[in-house]
Design an enzyme around this catalytic site. Structure first.
Site, short mmCIF file in Angstrom:
data_model
loop_
_atom_site.label_atom_id
_atom_site.label_comp_id
_atom_site.label_asym_id
_atom_site.label_seq_id
_atom_site.Cartn_x
_atom_site.Cartn_y
_atom_site.Cartn_z
N LYS A 34 3.22 1.92 -14.97
CA LYS A 34 3.42 3.15 -14.20
C LYS A 34 4.84 3.17 -13.66
CE LYS A 34 2.20 3.92 -9.82
NZ LYS A 34 2.48 4.95 -8.84
N ASP A 61 4.42 8.74 -12.68
CA ASP A 61 3.69 9.15 -11.47
C ASP A 61 4.66 9.72 -10.44
OD1 ASP A 61 1.67 9.48 -9.60
OD2 ASP A 61 1.79 7.41 -8.89
N LYS A 63 4.09 12.81 -9.09
CA LYS A 63 3.25 13.68 -8.24
C LYS A 63 3.92 15.03 -7.97
CE LYS A 63 0.98 9.79 -5.95
NZ LYS A 63 1.81 8.66 -6.41
N ASP A 66 5.16 21.92 -6.55
CA ASP A 66 6.26 22.88 -6.37
C ASP A 66 5.75 24.23 -6.85
OD1 ASP A 66 8.91 24.01 -6.17
OD2 ASP A 66 9.71 21.99 -6.42
N THR A 124 -4.84 7.41 -1.89
CA THR A 124 -5.74 6.33 -1.47
C THR A 124 -5.29 5.67 -0.17
OG1 THR A 124 -4.55 4.99 -3.10
CG2 THR A 124 -6.75 5.76 -3.70
N ARG A 217 1.29 -4.16 -6.23
CA ARG A 217 1.78 -5.37 -5.56
C ARG A 217 1.02 -6.66 -5.84
NH1 ARG A 217 2.15 -1.83 -0.22
NH2 ARG A 217 0.43 -0.92 -1.43
O1 C5P Z 1 0.70 -1.87 -4.79
P1 C5P Z 1 -0.51 -1.01 -4.99
O2 C5P Z 1 -1.53 -1.63 -5.93
O3 C5P Z 1 -1.13 -0.56 -3.68
O4 C5P Z 1 0.07 0.27 -5.74
C1 C5P Z 1 -0.67 1.40 -6.00
C2 C5P Z 1 0.18 2.37 -6.77
O5 C5P Z 1 -0.58 3.55 -7.03
C3 C5P Z 1 1.44 2.83 -6.05
O6 C5P Z 1 2.46 2.93 -7.03
C4 C5P Z 1 1.11 4.20 -5.50
O7 C5P Z 1 2.23 5.07 -5.51
C5 C5P Z 1 0.07 4.70 -6.52
N1 C5P Z 1 -0.89 5.66 -6.01
C6 C5P Z 1 -1.75 5.41 -4.95
N2 C5P Z 1 -2.64 6.37 -4.53
C7 C5P Z 1 -2.70 7.54 -5.16
C8 C5P Z 1 -1.86 7.80 -6.25
C9 C5P Z 1 -0.97 6.83 -6.66
O8 C5P Z 1 -1.71 4.31 -4.39
N3 C5P Z 1 -3.60 8.45 -4.80
#
Ligand code: C5P
Length: 237
Positions: A34, A61, A63, A66, A124, A217
């Site tokens: 991603k 991603d 998002k 607009d 999330t 992460r």
């Molecule tokens: O590090 P982590 O596993 O929390 O990363 C989650 C990834 O998913 C991040 O890149 C974040 O931008 C993305 N994301 C999210 N919640 C959403 C959409 C995308 O955490 N609803």
């Protein structure tokens, strides 16, 4: 669902060099990566072709949210750049989402391979307290609101939605088997949830019928990212 979800590793790194070095370690382990705001703003569209050349499917991603004309144009640009999947905010509403879908359909009609378009329901990282602005309309119930947004996104011709693992089962039931569900906020039971709020284990999200699990992460900050990714894959299957 009969098949296991695909693992998508979020390359949330500030520069192209370290991102590609990490991707090299993930080759043959994770099928998808991603590219989000942080990496895209630093590395630009070149990062997509590098990752595609390495054999990855790329989830862009950014998002989008607009006016409809701008979002439709952004879908056309993302198609030209080779994105395999992208996101728009479902909260951008009917006309914007339908414009995104029109951008995809135009690309298809002209013989291009457009990305799959997912609508972000509610991030999330949002918890019940963050929805105070919406309490009156939606009873402050995150699940009801995400299912409503997913149904709307489907009516507006998007291919699927981004939702937390806690809503996968209800959205799958409401939207059917072919609507694609992508789930971030994935953590093994012993992992730190960091700034995520509505987290879920990979096993649970897989059982409930998610198609793609996004992990950032816990893999990117691991001393051995490939091994960390394998642990998530084991939990999925
Ligand atoms: O590090 P982590 O596993 O929390 O990363 C989650 C990834 O998913 C991040 O890149 C974040 O931008 C993305 N994301 C999210 N919640 C959403 C959409 C995308 O955490 N609803």
């Amino acid at each position: 669902m009969s098949t296991s979800p695909a693992l998508v590793v979020a390359l949330d790194l500030p520069e192209k060099g370290p991102a590609l070095a990490l991707a090299t370690r993930l080759q043959g382990v994770a099928p998808w990566v991603k590219v989000g705001l942080e990496l895209y703003l630093s590395a630009g569209q070149e990062i997509l072709s590098c990752l595609k050349d390495m054999g990855f499917k790329v989830f862009l991603d950014l998002k989008f949210m607009d006016i409809p004309n701008t979002v439709q144009a952004a879908v056309a640009q993302s198609t030209r750049m080779g994105a395999d999947m992208l996101t728009v905010h479902a909260l951008g509403g009917r006309t914007m989402c339908e414009a995104a879908a029109a951008g995809r359909d135009q690309a298809l009609a002209s013989g291009q391979t457009p990305p799959c378009i997912l609508g972000v329901t509610l991030l999330t990282s949002l918890g019940p307290g963050d929805l105070a602005w919406n309490a009156q309309a939606c009873g402050d119930d995150i699940r009801d609101l995400t299912v409503h947004l997913a149904r709307s996104a489907q009516n507006w011709k998007l291919d699927g939605v981004v939702c937390s693992g806690r809503e996968v089962r209800d959205i799958r039931q409401a939207c059917g088997a072919s609507f694609r569900l992508l789930t971030p906020g994935i953590r093994l039971p012993d992992a730190d949830s960091e700034d995520q709020s509505r987290v879920c284990t990979p096993a649970q999200a897989a059982r409930d019928g998610s198609d793609y699990l996004v992990v950032g992460r816990p893999i990117t900050r691991s001393a051995d990212p490939a091994q960390a990714a394998r642990k998530y894959l084991e939990a999925i299957t």
